[in-house]
Design a protein around this motif. Sequence first.
Motif, PDB file in Angstrom:
ATOM      1  N   TYR A 119       0.836  -1.197   0.000  1.00 45.68           N
ATOM      2  CA  TYR A 119       0.000   0.000   0.000  1.00 45.68           C
ATOM      3  C   TYR A 119       0.870   1.247   0.000  1.00 45.68           C
ATOM      4  O   TYR A 119       1.857   1.328   0.732  1.00 45.68           O
ATOM      5  N   GLU A 156      -3.709  -2.971  -5.527  1.00 42.50           N
ATOM      6  CA  GLU A 156      -3.267  -1.914  -4.621  1.00 42.50           C
ATOM      7  C   GLU A 156      -3.993  -0.599  -4.915  1.00 42.50           C
ATOM      8  O   GLU A 156      -4.401   0.123  -3.999  1.00 42.50           O
ATOM      9  N   ALA A 171      -6.671   1.420  -2.455  1.00 39.32           N
ATOM     10  CA  ALA A 171      -6.512   2.845  -2.143  1.00 39.32           C
ATOM     11  C   ALA A 171      -7.765   3.629  -2.514  1.00 39.32           C
ATOM     12  O   ALA A 171      -8.228   4.495  -1.753  1.00 39.32           O
ATOM     13  N   ILE A 198      -5.840   0.563   7.117  1.00 39.33           N
ATOM     14  CA  ILE A 198      -5.253  -0.339   6.126  1.00 39.33           C
ATOM     15  C   ILE A 198      -4.174  -1.160   6.809  1.00 39.33           C
ATOM     16  O   ILE A 198      -3.263  -0.606   7.431  1.00 39.33           O
ATOM     17  N   THR A 210      -1.195  -3.705   6.113  1.00 33.41           N
ATOM     18  CA  THR A 210      -0.379  -4.080   4.963  1.00 33.41           C
ATOM     19  C   THR A 210       1.044  -4.398   5.415  1.00 33.41           C
ATOM     20  O   THR A 210       1.321  -4.480   6.616  1.00 33.41           O
ATOM     21  N   VAL A 239      -2.751   3.809   8.183  1.00 37.89           N
ATOM     22  CA  VAL A 239      -2.094   2.628   7.623  1.00 37.89           C
ATOM     23  C   VAL A 239      -1.228   2.013   8.715  1.00 37.89           C
ATOM     24  O   VAL A 239      -0.471   2.711   9.384  1.00 37.89           O
TER      25      VAL A 239
END
Length: 391
Positions: free
Chosen positions: A12, A21, A25, A40, A42, A68
């Motif tokens: 990501y 990916e 997003a 997210i 990742t 993230v």
Amino acid sequence: MRKKLAIVVQRYGTHIIGGAEAHAATLAQLLSRSDFEIEILTTTSKSYQKWANDLPEGKEVINQFTSVRRFLVLKKSRLIFAFYKRLHLHVFSRLFKKSKYLNYLSEKIWLVLQGPYSPNLIKHLKKNSKEYDAIIFFSYLYYTTVFGLASTECKTILIPTAHDELPLHFDIMKKMFTKAEYIFANSKAEKRLLSHIQAEITDKISVVGIPVANIEKNPTLSESGRGNYFLYLGRISRGKNSNLLIEYFKKWVISRKSSVKLVLAGLMEESFELSEAVIFKGAVDENEKNNLIESSLGLINPSSLESLSLVTLEGMSSKKPVIINGASEVLRDYASKFPSVIAFYNYSDFAEALDKAIAGFTNSELDSAKDWVQKQYSEDVIFNFYRNVLK
């Protein structure tokens, strides 16, 4: 109060090029605009080829409603994986056919060696999955999805981005598809593929897709500034048939004595012999990508493995001819609907497709493709679908 969602995806970041990916997003941006808080989950990797720890481990706040959380990858040798693939294909898959446990073990080793192998991401899901109202997983192929989905105790959505390839037929994948509460295919062709392989999951598969932005006309691009080129967007590799595209295009230029160019915009993952007719632009940002599309004679997608192809849809939405590989059932479906999407199966078809695209299509033909994309893949349609499922 906003619902808390996790999106699990193998890589990501704004610097990362890849269909799944980009889908993740776009989905995070769409769902965070209201109703949902997004985290997210990742890895720290940028490249699916190396699965190195390129980015810092830990949490990064993107905005008020999006963050993230990256987890380290335990790196494995690609040479060992290449050797194991052959061993599994030619020995273990036959030897272990009667032993479910040994076959499962062999398939698990495949996923671990393929990467990204991130045990800490799986531990996080085992410990914290109940904190989320739902978790969305991309793509079916990876360890993070197969073992992440098996570790969750909340509502799950699987977006498989599937192609018809060997791992899709693994027994371990069938367990994963059975475990997922909802499966969102990107196209009718992908749903047909999944249903054919595992008929019992058909009822929980919906065709959803991804929002396709309406690319606004750039007033600074005059008609005289239009480019004399066809455009390829995406990863430049043999896996995407970039070698075939370059070979065919160079052959066409020579046969037609044409001054038309091919522009390659994306990450060059392998070296290819280019020519004066083939221009490598490298990775481009969103504005430059949109300008390249608008100024082009049309787009070309030579890939035979697609579950949606956002690039193809963006070309259609921009009223551009799109030349596609007819070996992809997903892309072939688009070509069967719209004359401005032209399929090729060999060099002769490819050359004829370029000639047709240069000759042009009527506004009515181009509008029909654009209108269909904007109706099927509008932000509101897709947002409301997710909201209804996740309410």
